[in-house]
Enzyme design. Sequence first.
Site, PDB file in Angstrom:
ATOM      1  N   SER A   1      24.442 -57.260 -32.846  1.00 23.04           N
ATOM      2  CA  SER A   1      24.486 -57.779 -31.482  1.00 23.04           C
ATOM      3  C   SER A   1      23.595 -56.989 -30.528  1.00 23.04           C
ATOM      4  O   SER A   1      22.383 -57.026 -30.639  1.00 23.04           O
ATOM      5  CB  SER A   1      25.929 -57.821 -31.007  1.00 23.04           C
ATOM      6  OG  SER A   1      26.054 -58.607 -29.867  1.00 23.04           O
TER       7      SER A   1
ATOM      8  N   ASP B   1       9.677 -56.385 -31.989  1.00 22.35           N
ATOM      9  CA  ASP B   1       8.840 -57.528 -31.641  1.00 22.35           C
ATOM     10  C   ASP B   1       7.705 -57.146 -30.703  1.00 22.35           C
ATOM     11  O   ASP B   1       6.633 -57.752 -30.731  1.00 22.35           O
ATOM     12  CB  ASP B   1       9.693 -58.623 -30.990  1.00 22.35           C
ATOM     13  CG  ASP B   1      10.459 -59.444 -32.016  1.00 22.35           C
ATOM     14  OD1 ASP B   1      10.338 -59.155 -33.219  1.00 22.35           O
ATOM     15  OD2 ASP B   1      11.178 -60.381 -31.607  1.00 22.35           O
TER      16      ASP B   1
ATOM     17  N   LYS C   1      23.776 -60.711 -35.972  1.00 17.25           N
ATOM     18  CA  LYS C   1      24.637 -61.421 -35.018  1.00 17.25           C
ATOM     19  C   LYS C   1      23.799 -61.800 -33.801  1.00 17.25           C
ATOM     20  O   LYS C   1      23.418 -60.948 -32.998  1.00 17.25           O
ATOM     21  CB  LYS C   1      25.825 -60.578 -34.586  1.00 17.25           C
ATOM     22  CG  LYS C   1      26.727 -61.297 -33.589  1.00 17.25           C
ATOM     23  CD  LYS C   1      27.918 -60.445 -33.196  1.00 17.25           C
ATOM     24  CE  LYS C   1      28.805 -61.195 -32.212  1.00 17.25           C
ATOM     25  NZ  LYS C   1      28.165 -61.336 -30.888  1.00 17.25           N
TER      26      LYS C   1
END
Length: 555
Positions: free
Chosen positions: A296, A307, A321
């Site tokens: 999470s 990224d 998650k």
Amino acid sequence: MKKFFLAALIAASPIMVIAENLTPSPSHDVSVTRNLATFNSIVKELELNYVDTIRPEEAFGAAIEAFLSTVDPYTEYYSANDRNELTQITTGQYDYGGIGSYISQRDGSSFISGPMDGAPAAKAGLRSGDKIIRVDTVDTSKMGSTEVTKLLRGLAGTPVQVTVLRPFVQDSIITFDIVRSKLSDPSVPYWGVVDGNTGYIRLTKFLADSGKDVYEALKAFKENPQVNQIVIDLRGNGGGLLEQAVDILGNFLPKGTEVLKTRGRELSLEKTYKTTKNPIFPDIPLAVLIDGGSASASEITAGALQDLDRAVLIGSRSFGKGLVQSTRPLPFDGLLKVTVAKYYIPSGRLIQALDYSHRNPDGSVARVPDSLTNVYHTLHGREVRDGGGLKPDVEIDWGKVSPLLYNLVGDNKIFDYATKYANTHDTIPGPWEFTITDEIYADFKESIDPTTLKYDKILDQLLKQLRETAEAEGYMTEEAQQAMDALSPLLTNNVNQDLDNKRSEISEYLAGEIASRYYYENGRLIQSLKVDEALKKAREILSDTQRLTEILGRK
């Protein structure tokens, strides 16, 4: 409903649920109406006609839990009595006072398994291994940990008297007068400088003050001219508040950087999260440690840094998650924590591993196979995939715990020796300097009674299996029998020899257990960091500019 399952609790403004689940169709509405009417009728019939009186709290609690289990593990109902549990999850603050110690149970009795640093138990002098034999006037010598814990809790500021039986000391029965205090779980239990130049932060959850706590550590690193690289440890961090993840990312990314999008039922209500402050460390080499327990908000933090090619991820694949929860008020002071959105990190990928909307015929949910995941690209063009959590840039094989160590821990052999050592040695060197010497290990071996140590001896099992297979297949001739009889003593496990063969592995755990007696959980953590392969790899990569540049796809 207490389902503490790696859930990230997001106390955010209302966010709708994913776009493909648009307004329910008339047939869906009809189905809901019919089933509600049927359920209502069943309740009425039971109330009027069932031979005994139904127990409404128990019955409806079970019905609610069963209904919610058909959606996902993170949608949960909290009754008025359970609401404090929700507050504890988001803030780390307990609504009761206590002595501040973990309590364990053995052979029907309760023991101090670890006082918390700075808590009343530690200040009073309670130690790991103390058997709790009385709380105030109540005899607890044969009482389980749940009952003892209830006795130890109370209003902050109130006194409690705890009497313990302490092993390996002359005056073994000791009474402590303790004043309960308000307790809390820190989200950053440890930060420090490793080997002179690496700023290390252990972040265990994302609570209301996590961003502030991380910033305080970073500010100290900034003031230390020797610190030229940073490692953030998110292993085992199941998540928490989404906003805190965004706040922490702001320490390393330019102000205004988009780090997250959440999408609910209607795409028009998509919400975008951007960093809101100038970074304290915009360029410093950065690594993030993750594993299967990182979920999470941890994955938001690590995934955004991956990224955007800002940090190298080291460890093993994260949990996966990608769901966001928010709370909704219910009648009679109840709360519903409900999944309201999915989140997407900067490359556009969703890292949710399980699709709860598409279940197998038996109701189970399968993990998204790699063959069905999609390719996305980082800021510098590296390929990354959605589904199944985050794949680290550098993977670490954590290895397996040997059966011997597993049983030494499970049978409390290491715990008991650490108790003995701490009760017979006033001090040890600092946690970074302390090691298991030959003398300590020899003494530990002496404490082990081989007749009481039962563990899966692999060679013994294989020899037994070989005999059984030969017998079953018709190969157990007299010659074969003689050969196996001759081989058996050569390959039979010897506890003393096994303790020597596994010394390195056992010593790592033993050192942490002993260090925790003097320096609490931070002592245990520091011992593990001394032999941590992920931290070692992170420091190696961050110190190698060329390799770091290659991993992050920079030119």
